[in-house]
Motif scaffolding. Structure first.
Motif, PDB file in Angstrom:
ATOM      1  N   GLU A  30      -6.808  -9.891 -38.287  1.00 38.91           N
ATOM      2  CA  GLU A  30      -8.140 -10.483 -38.086  1.00 38.91           C
ATOM      3  C   GLU A  30      -8.247 -11.209 -36.743  1.00 38.91           C
ATOM      4  O   GLU A  30      -8.790 -12.315 -36.672  1.00 38.91           O
ATOM      5  CB  GLU A  30      -8.465 -11.463 -39.226  1.00 38.91           C
ATOM      6  N   GLY A  31      -7.677 -10.634 -35.691  1.00 38.93           N
ATOM      7  CA  GLY A  31      -7.768 -11.264 -34.379  1.00 38.93           C
ATOM      8  C   GLY A  31      -6.755 -12.372 -34.152  1.00 38.93           C
ATOM      9  O   GLY A  31      -6.700 -12.981 -33.091  1.00 38.93           O
ATOM     10  N   ARG A  32      -5.967 -12.679 -35.169  1.00 40.25           N
ATOM     11  CA  ARG A  32      -4.898 -13.668 -35.025  1.00 40.25           C
ATOM     12  C   ARG A  32      -3.564 -12.937 -35.048  1.00 40.25           C
ATOM     13  O   ARG A  32      -3.491 -11.762 -35.372  1.00 40.25           O
ATOM     14  CB  ARG A  32      -4.912 -14.669 -36.199  1.00 40.25           C
ATOM     15  N   GLU A  50      -6.593 -10.473 -50.164  1.00 40.25           N
ATOM     16  CA  GLU A  50      -7.986 -10.809 -49.835  1.00 40.25           C
ATOM     17  C   GLU A  50      -8.154 -12.316 -49.624  1.00 40.25           C
ATOM     18  O   GLU A  50      -8.824 -12.763 -48.702  1.00 40.25           O
ATOM     19  CB  GLU A  50      -8.934 -10.327 -50.946  1.00 40.25           C
ATOM     20  N   ARG A  53      -6.759 -13.325 -46.351  1.00 38.24           N
ATOM     21  CA  ARG A  53      -7.684 -12.938 -45.280  1.00 38.24           C
ATOM     22  C   ARG A  53      -8.796 -13.982 -45.138  1.00 38.24           C
ATOM     23  O   ARG A  53      -9.098 -14.447 -44.032  1.00 38.24           O
ATOM     24  CB  ARG A  53      -8.276 -11.562 -45.617  1.00 38.24           C
ATOM     25  N   GLU A  54      -9.374 -14.358 -46.278  1.00 42.28           N
ATOM     26  CA  GLU A  54     -10.438 -15.370 -46.246  1.00 42.28           C
ATOM     27  C   GLU A  54      -9.953 -16.677 -45.648  1.00 42.28           C
ATOM     28  O   GLU A  54     -10.611 -17.276 -44.795  1.00 42.28           O
ATOM     29  CB  GLU A  54     -10.963 -15.632 -47.663  1.00 42.28           C
ATOM     30  N   VAL A  70      -7.490 -17.252 -43.626  1.00 45.62           N
ATOM     31  CA  VAL A  70      -7.200 -17.148 -42.194  1.00 45.62           C
ATOM     32  C   VAL A  70      -8.503 -17.116 -41.399  1.00 45.62           C
ATOM     33  O   VAL A  70      -8.647 -17.820 -40.396  1.00 45.62           O
ATOM     34  CB  VAL A  70      -6.332 -15.902 -41.911  1.00 45.62           C
ATOM     35  N   VAL A  71      -9.466 -16.327 -41.871  1.00 48.73           N
ATOM     36  CA  VAL A  71     -10.731 -16.207 -41.131  1.00 48.73           C
ATOM     37  C   VAL A  71     -11.500 -17.530 -41.130  1.00 48.73           C
ATOM     38  O   VAL A  71     -12.038 -17.956 -40.114  1.00 48.73           O
ATOM     39  CB  VAL A  71     -11.592 -15.069 -41.738  1.00 48.73           C
ATOM     40  N   GLU A  72     -11.521 -18.190 -42.281  1.00 48.73           N
ATOM     41  CA  GLU A  72     -12.324 -19.405 -42.391  1.00 48.73           C
ATOM     42  C   GLU A  72     -11.679 -20.620 -41.730  1.00 48.73           C
ATOM     43  O   GLU A  72     -12.365 -21.533 -41.290  1.00 48.73           O
ATOM     44  CB  GLU A  72     -12.586 -19.732 -43.869  1.00 48.73           C
ATOM     45  N   THR A 115      -8.919 -20.695 -39.352  1.00 49.57           N
ATOM     46  CA  THR A 115      -8.227 -20.648 -38.057  1.00 49.57           C
ATOM     47  C   THR A 115      -9.140 -19.967 -37.035  1.00 49.57           C
ATOM     48  O   THR A 115     -10.121 -19.302 -37.395  1.00 49.57           O
ATOM     49  CB  THR A 115      -6.896 -19.871 -38.135  1.00 49.57           C
ATOM     50  N   LYS A 116      -8.786 -20.166 -35.756  1.00 51.57           N
ATOM     51  CA  LYS A 116      -9.592 -19.544 -34.695  1.00 51.57           C
ATOM     52  C   LYS A 116      -8.914 -18.249 -34.250  1.00 51.57           C
ATOM     53  O   LYS A 116      -7.722 -18.048 -34.471  1.00 51.57           O
ATOM     54  CB  LYS A 116      -9.699 -20.510 -33.502  1.00 51.57           C
ATOM     55  N   GLU A 117      -9.679 -17.404 -33.597  1.00 57.09           N
ATOM     56  CA  GLU A 117      -9.089 -16.177 -33.063  1.00 57.09           C
ATOM     57  C   GLU A 117      -8.045 -16.523 -32.014  1.00 57.09           C
ATOM     58  O   GLU A 117      -8.197 -17.482 -31.271  1.00 57.09           O
ATOM     59  CB  GLU A 117     -10.175 -15.282 -32.475  1.00 57.09           C
TER      60      GLU A 117
END
Ligand SMILES: [Zn+2]
Lengths: 390, 137
Positions: A249-251, A361, A364-365, A367-369, A371-373
């Motif tokens: 996810e960009g990280r 899942e 994923r949520e 990490v996305v919510e 942390t920053k890219e």
């Protein structure tokens, strides 16, 4: 208890229809069998009054004895299973039973805790020595055993040791209560027996799974990590752990687990320490995924989230991880997959296997919510890596 | 799909059998006495004895039945652990019984349908068929 005996009622009825009981039972006169019945009732009352507790104890002892016999069977079956497997994979030519029996009696003395400073390192050291000792013994018992098999056999032997220990403890209290004839000793034993039996059955299932190398419920953490790191380059970190750097996810996700497919939990504390230091503490988040004990009423395979280091064992790993987290102020999240103790050590259930995707899942949520890219996160799949490759 | 595991727990305890046997024989004696009393035209005692006898026999049968049911519940049905194999290319899925040496994410031989791709073990687990008792609270 009513002291009006049945005989009175019977006699009332019989006088109404005008018959005499001596016609029937052949005792001399009316009084005969009434008196005997009355005597019997009173006698019964006194027996219960004076020997009631003793009778109750007898019944409890019988109950405990039954469980003890069952435990003995479980233990003997485990020992036999361990010996057979060690013979099969180790291809030993000599009789290994005496040596295995010696191993089954192993004990570990935990470090002295009067002055608790530095006790973690002491405990860590003792556990390391114990681990190495059992591995060395497996090598002596089964010389052909290597790698994956060696780990599996070590686990098998440890399960057999646990069963042996449980049996001995229960036997100890059983004999003690027999010797002292104390209701309170046997009561305590009888009260905890259902839980003890459940645990023994779990260990017995674990032993079978270990001897065959099947993934168990506890392996769900490593399974999730493996799913995430599949096809990526993997390197070993510290003893018995692996790490893979995966774009996520960009990280950058550093996915970690104990090395499989041998039975092995690795040393997550040391491994996470190493990775945090390698990245100079620049970690945006640590996520630990583990199997967690469910409460009665919860469903197997439910996924739930929380905060804190989700790791079992004697606490050495949790301590080390927390130390590093505090040093660099790294947030820690935990995801657990609910299962009961029996599921955790017996071959993996379908519900638990299916929970892996649900947990991913959630990761994923998270990490996305949170942390920053461009951030780096560590995701550790905690648990025994038996039957799970990478 | 399941193999039966026999444990020593599935025989009824001799203790219980003894008690049940005594209770049953007493009940039978009561029944015989009831018949005897009936032939002697002593109706009320005959009724009492018959009730006691029938009650005793029913109770002993019920307790035996309950005990055998409990020991049947102790006979654990162990479901077989299965290995699930998948080809990532064509998606063919097969399953077979677990063999020693299987592990999740182990690469196996090439797929029979697509010769360039290897099959992989994607799961090793057991499926418990019977539903657990759910306590709705
Ligand atoms: Zn294919």
């Amino acid at each position: 208890m009513s002291l009006i005996p049945v005989s009175d009622i019977v006699s009332q009825v019989s006088t109404k229809v005008n018959i005499h009981s001596n016609q029937f039972f052949g005792f001399g006169g009316d009084v005969g069998w009434q008196a005997i019945l009355q005597l019997f009732t009173v006698g019964f009352f006194f027996v219960i009054m004076f020997y009631g507790q003793r009778l109750q104890m007898r019944v409890m002892m019988k109950d405990v004895e039954g469980s003890l016999l069952k435990l003995k069977n479980i233990k003997d079956e485990g020992r036999k299973n361990a010996i057979d497997t060690l013979k099969e994979v180790g291809k030993s030519t000599v009789d290994i039973a005496p040596r295995v029996d010696r191993c089954l009696d192993y004990f570990t003395i935990s470090p002295q805790g009067m002055d608790p400073a530095g006790i973690v390192d002491k405990l860590d050291h003792i556990l390391d020595v114990r681990d190495q000792r059992i591995k060395d013994d497996v090598k002596i018992i089964a010389p052909q055993c290597e790698g994956t098999q060696l780990n599996n056999m070590e686990n098998t032997l440890e399960a057999a040791m646990a069963l042996n220990y449980i049996y001995k403890i229960v036997r100890h209290y059983y004999i003690q209560s027999k010797k002292t004839m104390s209701l309170y000793v046997v009561m305590q034993l009888q009260m905890i027996l259902p839980i003890v039996m459940k645990e023994a059955e779990a260990y017995s299932a674990a032993l079978k799974a270990f001897s065959l190398g099947q993934p168990i419920g506890d392996s769900v953490g490593p399974l999730i990590a493996s799913k995430l790191m599949l096809g990526q380059e993997i390197r070993k970190v510290h003893k018995d752990c692996v790490v893979a750097s995966v774009p996520f996810e960009g990280r950058t996700a550093l996915i970690m687990k104990a090395e499989g497919p041998g039975g092995n939990v690795g040393k997550p504390g040391d491994a996470i320490e190493t990775i945090i230091e390698e990245n100079e503490g620049k970690i945006a988040m640590l996520i630990m995924i583990d199997a967690g004990l469910k409460l009665e009423g919860e469903n197997v395979g439910d996924v739930s989230e929380g905060i804190g280091s989700a790791i079992g064992g004697p606490g050495v790993d949790a301590f080390k991880i927390e130390e590093k987290l505090v040093k660099y102020k790294i947030p820690i999240n935990a995801i657990i997959i609910k299962e009961d103790i029996g599921d955790a050590v017996s071959p993996m259930r379908k519900e638990i296997h299916n929970a892996a995707d649900k947990a991913i899942e959630r990761v994923r949520e998270l990490v996305v919510e949170r942390t920053k890219e461009g951030d780096t996160v560590i995701i550790f799949g905690v648990g025994n890596s038996i039957g799970v490759g990478q | 799909m399941t193999q039966k595991q026999t444990t020593t727990a599935n025989k009824i305890s001799t203790y219980l059998i003894l008690i049940v046997l005594i209770a049953m024989s007493l009940s039978i004696v009561a029944l015989i006495s009831a018949v005897y009393a009936y032939t002697q035209n002593m109706i009320p005692p005959a009724g009492f004895l018959a009730i006691i006898g029938i009650f005793g026999i029913v109770m002993s049968i019920v307790s035996l039945h309950q005990n055998s049911q409990r020991s049947a519940a102790m006979k654990i049905e162990v479901p077989k652990v299965m290995t699930y194999i998948e080809c990532k290319n064509c998606g063919t899925k097969i399953s077979r019984e677990f063999q020693r040496g299987d592990f999740v994410f182990k690469e196996l031989d090439v797929c029979p349908k697509c010769p360039e791709h290897k099959q992989m073990i994607t799961g090793v687990y057991k499926e418990i068929k019977e539903k657990e008792k759910i306590y709705e609270v």
